[in-house]
Enzyme design. Sequence first.
Site, PDB file in Angstrom:
ATOM      1  N   GLU A 160      -9.982  41.204 -59.239  1.00 61.67           N
ATOM      2  CA  GLU A 160     -10.244  40.856 -60.773  1.00 61.67           C
ATOM      3  C   GLU A 160     -10.987  42.164 -61.488  1.00 61.67           C
ATOM      4  O   GLU A 160     -10.713  42.312 -62.619  1.00 61.67           O
ATOM      5  CB  GLU A 160     -11.229  39.716 -60.631  1.00 61.67           C
ATOM      6  N   TYR A 180     -15.355  36.052 -67.926  1.00 53.75           N
ATOM      7  CA  TYR A 180     -13.893  35.933 -67.561  1.00 53.75           C
ATOM      8  C   TYR A 180     -13.816  36.011 -66.136  1.00 53.75           C
ATOM      9  O   TYR A 180     -13.382  34.936 -65.146  1.00 53.75           O
ATOM     10  CB  TYR A 180     -12.634  36.799 -68.002  1.00 53.75           C
ATOM     11  N   ASP A 235      -8.892  34.097 -70.087  1.00 50.40           N
ATOM     12  CA  ASP A 235      -8.235  35.600 -70.403  1.00 50.40           C
ATOM     13  C   ASP A 235      -7.184  35.793 -71.521  1.00 50.40           C
ATOM     14  O   ASP A 235      -7.083  34.501 -72.134  1.00 50.40           O
ATOM     15  CB  ASP A 235      -7.525  36.178 -69.091  1.00 50.40           C
TER      16      ASP A 235
END
Length: 291
Positions: free
Chosen positions: A32, A115, A133
Amino acid sequence: MHATVLEWYALHARDLPWRRPEASPWSVLVSELMLQQTPVARVLPVHAAWLERWPTPAALAAATTGDAVRAWGRLGYPRRALRLHAAATAITTTHGGEVPQAYETLLTLPGVGDYTAAAVASFAYGRRHVVLDTNVRRVIARAVGGVEHPARSVTRAERDRAAALLPGVEADGSSDAATWNVGLMELGALVCTAASPACDRCPLVDRCAWVAAGRPAYDGPPRVAQTWAGTDRQCRGRLMAVLRDADGPVPISALEAAWAGAEQRERCLRSLVDDGLLAQVGPSTYALPTD
DNA sequence: CATACGTGGAC
DNA sequence: TGTCCAAGTAT
Protein backbone atom coordinates in the site's frame (compact mmCIF):
# COMPACT_ATOMS: atom_id res chain seq x y z
CA MET A 1 -24.50 -4.02 -8.41
CA HIS A 2 -22.73 -6.02 -5.70
CA ALA A 3 -23.06 -9.45 -7.29
CA THR A 4 -22.05 -8.04 -10.67
CA VAL A 5 -18.84 -6.50 -9.36
CA LEU A 6 -18.00 -9.52 -7.20
CA GLU A 7 -18.49 -11.91 -10.11
CA TRP A 8 -16.48 -9.73 -12.46
CA TYR A 9 -13.66 -9.55 -9.91
CA ALA A 10 -13.64 -13.32 -9.44
CA LEU A 11 -13.11 -13.69 -13.18
CA HIS A 12 -10.73 -10.83 -13.94
CA ALA A 13 -8.70 -10.07 -10.83
CA ARG A 14 -4.96 -9.90 -11.37
CA ASP A 15 -2.88 -12.34 -9.37
CA LEU A 16 -0.87 -9.90 -7.26
CA PRO A 17 1.47 -11.06 -4.46
CA TRP A 18 -0.15 -8.93 -1.79
CA ARG A 19 -3.57 -10.37 -2.64
CA ARG A 20 -2.68 -14.01 -2.18
CA PRO A 21 -4.14 -15.83 0.83
CA GLU A 22 -0.66 -16.35 2.28
CA ALA A 23 0.24 -12.66 2.04
CA SER A 24 1.06 -11.24 5.47
CA PRO A 25 -0.38 -7.98 6.80
CA TRP A 26 3.16 -6.63 6.51
CA SER A 27 3.22 -7.51 2.83
CA VAL A 28 -0.09 -5.69 2.41
CA LEU A 29 1.14 -2.63 4.28
CA VAL A 30 4.35 -2.49 2.24
CA SER A 31 2.37 -2.79 -0.99
CA GLU A 32 0.00 0.00 0.00
CA LEU A 33 2.82 2.44 0.75
CA MET A 34 4.52 1.56 -2.52
CA LEU A 35 1.32 1.84 -4.53
CA GLN A 36 0.61 5.40 -3.40
CA GLN A 37 0.70 7.31 -6.69
CA THR A 38 2.73 4.54 -8.29
CA PRO A 39 1.64 1.98 -10.94
CA VAL A 40 1.42 -1.72 -10.06
CA ALA A 41 3.90 -2.75 -12.75
CA ARG A 42 6.66 -0.69 -11.20
CA VAL A 43 5.88 -1.82 -7.65
CA LEU A 44 5.95 -5.57 -8.32
CA PRO A 45 9.74 -6.18 -8.47
CA VAL A 46 10.55 -3.75 -5.66
CA HIS A 47 7.89 -5.23 -3.39
CA ALA A 48 9.22 -8.75 -3.96
CA ALA A 49 12.81 -7.75 -3.21
CA TRP A 50 11.70 -5.75 -0.17
CA LEU A 51 9.77 -8.63 1.40
CA GLU A 52 12.63 -11.00 0.66
CA ARG A 53 15.07 -8.72 2.44
CA TRP A 54 12.81 -7.49 5.22
CA PRO A 55 10.12 -10.14 5.81
CA THR A 56 8.91 -8.52 9.02
CA PRO A 57 8.55 -5.00 10.41
CA ALA A 58 11.30 -5.77 12.92
CA ALA A 59 13.70 -6.69 10.13
CA LEU A 60 13.17 -3.35 8.42
CA ALA A 61 13.35 -1.48 11.71
CA ALA A 62 16.81 -2.99 12.25
CA ALA A 63 18.05 -1.61 8.92
CA THR A 64 19.22 1.94 8.33
CA THR A 65 16.97 4.48 6.69
CA GLY A 66 19.60 4.80 3.97
CA ASP A 67 19.25 1.12 3.13
CA ALA A 68 15.48 1.61 2.88
CA VAL A 69 15.89 4.62 0.61
CA ARG A 70 18.30 2.76 -1.66
CA ALA A 71 16.04 -0.32 -1.81
CA TRP A 72 13.14 1.97 -2.68
CA GLY A 73 14.92 2.47 -5.97
CA ARG A 74 13.11 4.59 -8.51
CA LEU A 75 9.57 4.19 -7.22
CA GLY A 76 9.45 7.93 -6.64
CA TYR A 77 8.49 9.97 -3.59
CA PRO A 78 11.36 8.50 -1.53
CA ARG A 79 10.03 10.06 1.65
CA ARG A 80 7.66 7.09 1.57
CA ALA A 81 10.65 4.82 2.20
CA LEU A 82 11.43 6.88 5.29
CA ARG A 83 7.84 6.71 6.44
CA LEU A 84 7.69 2.97 5.91
CA HIS A 85 10.86 2.58 7.95
CA ALA A 86 9.39 4.76 10.68
CA ALA A 87 6.16 2.77 10.58
CA ALA A 88 8.15 -0.46 10.96
CA THR A 89 9.93 1.04 13.95
CA ALA A 90 6.65 2.06 15.57
CA ILE A 91 5.14 -1.37 14.92
CA THR A 92 8.18 -3.02 16.45
CA THR A 93 8.48 -0.82 19.51
CA THR A 94 4.87 -0.13 20.43
CA HIS A 95 2.70 -2.72 18.67
CA GLY A 96 4.52 -5.94 19.52
CA GLY A 97 5.88 -6.36 16.02
CA GLU A 98 2.46 -6.95 14.50
CA VAL A 99 0.80 -4.67 11.97
CA PRO A 100 -2.18 -3.16 13.82
CA GLN A 101 -5.66 -4.26 12.80
CA ALA A 102 -7.68 -1.25 13.87
CA TYR A 103 -8.18 1.61 11.44
CA GLU A 104 -7.61 4.18 14.16
CA THR A 105 -4.33 2.56 15.20
CA LEU A 106 -3.13 2.20 11.64
CA LEU A 107 -3.83 5.88 11.14
CA THR A 108 -1.17 6.75 13.73
CA LEU A 109 1.58 5.14 11.64
CA PRO A 110 3.80 7.42 9.53
CA GLY A 111 2.79 7.40 5.87
CA VAL A 112 -0.61 5.88 6.65
CA GLY A 113 -3.53 8.17 5.91
CA ASP A 114 -7.24 7.53 5.53
CA TYR A 115 -6.95 5.45 2.38
CA THR A 116 -4.06 3.25 3.52
CA ALA A 117 -5.50 2.66 7.00
CA ALA A 118 -8.81 1.55 5.50
CA ALA A 119 -7.07 -0.55 2.84
CA VAL A 120 -4.88 -2.44 5.32
CA ALA A 121 -7.76 -2.98 7.74
CA SER A 122 -9.88 -4.23 4.85
CA PHE A 123 -7.42 -6.27 2.77
CA ALA A 124 -5.13 -7.62 5.47
CA TYR A 125 -7.73 -8.22 8.16
CA GLY A 126 -11.09 -8.38 6.41
CA ARG A 127 -12.49 -5.51 8.40
CA ARG A 128 -15.42 -3.57 6.99
CA HIS A 129 -14.31 -0.10 5.95
CA VAL A 130 -14.99 2.35 3.14
CA VAL A 131 -11.87 2.31 0.97
CA LEU A 132 -11.86 5.46 -1.14
CA ASP A 133 -8.99 5.52 -3.56
CA THR A 134 -8.89 7.26 -6.92
CA ASN A 135 -10.25 4.17 -8.70
CA VAL A 136 -13.19 3.66 -6.39
CA ARG A 137 -13.98 7.37 -6.49
CA ARG A 138 -14.01 7.37 -10.29
CA VAL A 139 -16.15 4.25 -10.65
CA ILE A 140 -18.75 5.58 -8.22
CA ALA A 141 -18.65 9.06 -9.77
CA ARG A 142 -19.47 7.53 -13.13
CA ALA A 143 -21.73 4.60 -12.33
CA VAL A 144 -23.77 6.37 -9.66
CA GLY A 145 -23.07 10.08 -10.04
CA GLY A 146 -23.19 10.18 -13.81
CA VAL A 147 -20.09 12.37 -14.14
CA GLU A 148 -16.74 11.60 -15.73
CA HIS A 149 -14.51 12.55 -12.80
CA PRO A 150 -14.99 12.99 -9.04
CA ALA A 151 -14.29 16.31 -7.32
CA ARG A 152 -10.73 17.30 -6.49
CA SER A 153 -11.14 16.36 -2.87
CA VAL A 154 -13.44 13.87 -1.17
CA THR A 155 -16.75 15.42 -0.15
CA ARG A 156 -19.02 14.35 2.65
CA ALA A 157 -21.73 13.37 0.17
CA GLU A 158 -19.26 11.24 -1.72
CA ARG A 159 -18.18 9.38 1.39
CA ASP A 160 -21.80 8.84 2.41
CA ARG A 161 -22.57 7.47 -1.03
CA ALA A 162 -19.64 5.04 -0.84
CA ALA A 163 -20.66 3.97 2.65
CA ALA A 164 -24.20 3.32 1.46
CA LEU A 165 -22.85 1.04 -1.27
CA LEU A 166 -20.60 -0.97 1.05
CA PRO A 167 -21.92 -4.53 1.52
CA GLY A 168 -23.30 -5.15 4.98
CA VAL A 169 -22.69 -7.87 7.53
CA GLU A 170 -24.26 -11.28 6.97
CA ALA A 171 -26.12 -13.18 9.65
CA ASP A 172 -23.02 -15.31 10.25
CA GLY A 173 -20.90 -12.20 10.82
CA SER A 174 -19.13 -12.32 7.47
CA SER A 175 -19.10 -9.53 4.89
CA ASP A 176 -18.22 -9.04 1.24
CA ALA A 177 -17.00 -5.52 1.99
CA ALA A 178 -13.30 -6.25 1.49
CA THR A 179 -13.84 -8.03 -1.83
CA TRP A 180 -16.20 -5.29 -2.91
CA ASN A 181 -13.54 -2.69 -2.18
CA VAL A 182 -10.80 -4.46 -4.10
CA GLY A 183 -13.24 -5.34 -6.87
CA LEU A 184 -14.20 -1.71 -7.38
CA MET A 185 -10.54 -0.73 -7.34
CA GLU A 186 -9.71 -3.37 -9.91
CA LEU A 187 -12.59 -2.29 -12.11
CA GLY A 188 -11.30 1.27 -12.02
CA ALA A 189 -7.75 0.15 -12.71
CA LEU A 190 -8.49 -2.20 -15.60
CA VAL A 191 -11.76 -1.03 -17.21
CA CYS A 192 -13.13 2.24 -15.89
CA THR A 193 -9.85 4.07 -16.39
CA ALA A 194 -9.39 7.82 -16.27
CA ALA A 195 -8.44 8.56 -19.86
CA SER A 196 -9.96 5.78 -21.96
CA PRO A 197 -12.65 3.75 -20.20
CA ALA A 198 -13.45 0.43 -21.86
CA CYS A 199 -17.21 0.55 -21.38
CA ASP A 200 -17.63 -2.34 -23.83
CA ARG A 201 -15.87 -4.54 -21.28
CA CYS A 202 -17.58 -3.10 -18.20
CA PRO A 203 -19.98 -5.28 -16.20
CA LEU A 204 -21.83 -2.16 -15.05
CA VAL A 205 -22.39 -0.65 -18.50
CA ASP A 206 -26.14 -1.36 -18.46
CA ARG A 207 -26.68 0.48 -15.21
CA CYS A 208 -24.00 3.16 -15.41
CA ALA A 209 -25.40 6.67 -14.93
CA TRP A 210 -22.54 8.22 -16.91
CA VAL A 211 -23.07 5.92 -19.90
CA ALA A 212 -26.83 6.46 -19.70
CA ALA A 213 -26.21 10.20 -19.88
CA GLY A 214 -24.14 9.79 -23.03
CA ARG A 215 -20.74 9.93 -21.33
CA PRO A 216 -20.74 13.72 -20.92
CA ALA A 217 -17.31 15.32 -20.72
CA TYR A 218 -15.99 16.61 -17.41
CA ASP A 219 -17.17 20.17 -16.80
CA GLY A 220 -15.92 20.91 -13.31
CA PRO A 221 -13.09 23.21 -12.25
CA PRO A 222 -9.87 22.65 -14.23
CA ARG A 223 -7.75 19.81 -12.89
CA VAL A 224 -4.33 21.16 -12.08
CA ALA A 225 -1.51 19.83 -14.20
CA GLN A 226 1.67 18.61 -12.57
CA THR A 227 4.61 20.72 -13.60
CA TRP A 228 7.96 19.07 -13.77
CA ALA A 229 10.76 20.61 -15.78
CA GLY A 230 12.93 22.83 -13.63
CA THR A 231 11.05 22.18 -10.39
CA ASP A 232 12.57 21.37 -7.03
CA ARG A 233 11.05 17.91 -7.41
CA GLN A 234 13.11 17.28 -10.51
CA CYS A 235 16.21 18.69 -8.85
CA ARG A 236 15.72 16.58 -5.73
CA GLY A 237 15.19 13.53 -7.88
CA ARG A 238 18.46 14.12 -9.71
CA LEU A 239 20.37 14.56 -6.48
CA MET A 240 18.86 11.44 -4.90
CA ALA A 241 19.66 9.42 -8.02
CA VAL A 242 23.34 10.29 -7.62
CA LEU A 243 23.35 8.98 -4.04
CA ARG A 244 21.28 5.89 -4.83
CA ASP A 245 23.60 4.89 -7.62
CA ALA A 246 26.77 5.44 -5.60
CA ASP A 247 28.28 2.79 -3.33
CA GLY A 248 29.04 5.24 -0.55
CA PRO A 249 29.45 8.94 0.19
CA VAL A 250 29.80 11.26 -2.78
CA PRO A 251 31.68 14.54 -3.11
CA ILE A 252 29.70 17.72 -3.63
CA SER A 253 31.21 17.89 -7.12
CA ALA A 254 29.14 14.88 -8.15
CA LEU A 255 26.00 16.69 -7.04
CA GLU A 256 27.04 19.87 -8.79
CA ALA A 257 27.38 17.85 -11.98
CA ALA A 258 23.83 16.58 -11.56
CA TRP A 259 22.20 20.03 -11.40
CA ALA A 260 23.61 23.23 -12.85
CA GLY A 261 21.69 25.90 -10.94
CA ALA A 262 23.62 26.51 -7.74
CA GLU A 263 20.92 28.29 -5.80
CA GLN A 264 18.25 25.70 -6.50
CA ARG A 265 20.68 22.83 -5.97
CA GLU A 266 21.69 24.10 -2.56
CA ARG A 267 18.11 24.72 -1.54
CA CYS A 268 17.16 21.18 -2.54
CA LEU A 269 20.21 19.73 -0.84
CA ARG A 270 19.14 21.46 2.36
CA SER A 271 15.59 20.22 2.05
CA LEU A 272 16.74 16.66 1.43
CA VAL A 273 18.92 16.76 4.52
CA ASP A 274 16.06 18.34 6.43
CA ASP A 275 13.74 15.54 5.29
CA GLY A 276 16.23 12.91 6.42
CA LEU A 277 16.82 11.61 2.93
CA LEU A 278 20.44 12.73 2.86
CA ALA A 279 23.18 13.31 5.41
CA GLN A 280 26.16 15.61 5.20
CA VAL A 281 29.08 13.49 6.35
CA GLY A 282 31.95 15.87 5.69
CA PRO A 283 32.69 19.48 4.75
CA SER A 284 31.87 18.66 1.11
CA THR A 285 30.60 15.11 1.25
CA TYR A 286 27.06 13.69 1.31
CA ALA A 287 25.68 10.20 1.84
CA LEU A 288 22.45 8.32 2.38
CA PRO A 289 21.51 8.45 6.08
CA THR A 290 22.86 5.75 8.39
CA ASP A 291 20.41 6.08 11.25
C1' DC B 1 -8.11 23.49 1.27
C1' DA B 2 -4.22 24.02 -1.93
C1' DT B 3 0.27 22.59 -2.66
C1' DA B 4 4.70 19.93 -2.54
C1' DC B 5 6.35 15.65 -3.26
C1' DG B 6 9.35 11.32 -8.08
C1' DT B 7 9.21 8.60 -11.87
C1' DG B 8 8.27 6.69 -16.21
C1' DG B 9 4.77 4.64 -19.39
C1' DA B 10 0.89 5.62 -22.51
C1' DC B 11 -1.34 8.11 -26.12
C1' DT C 1 6.19 15.30 -28.41
C1' DG C 2 3.99 17.14 -24.72
C1' DT C 3 0.39 16.13 -21.63
C1' DC C 4 -1.87 13.09 -18.58
C1' DC C 5 -1.84 9.90 -15.19
C1' DA C 6 -0.71 6.16 -11.29
C1' DA C 7 -3.80 1.90 -4.79
C1' DG C 8 -2.02 9.43 -1.27
C1' DT C 9 0.11 11.80 2.71
C1' DA C 10 1.67 15.69 5.23
C1' DT C 11 1.46 20.38 6.01
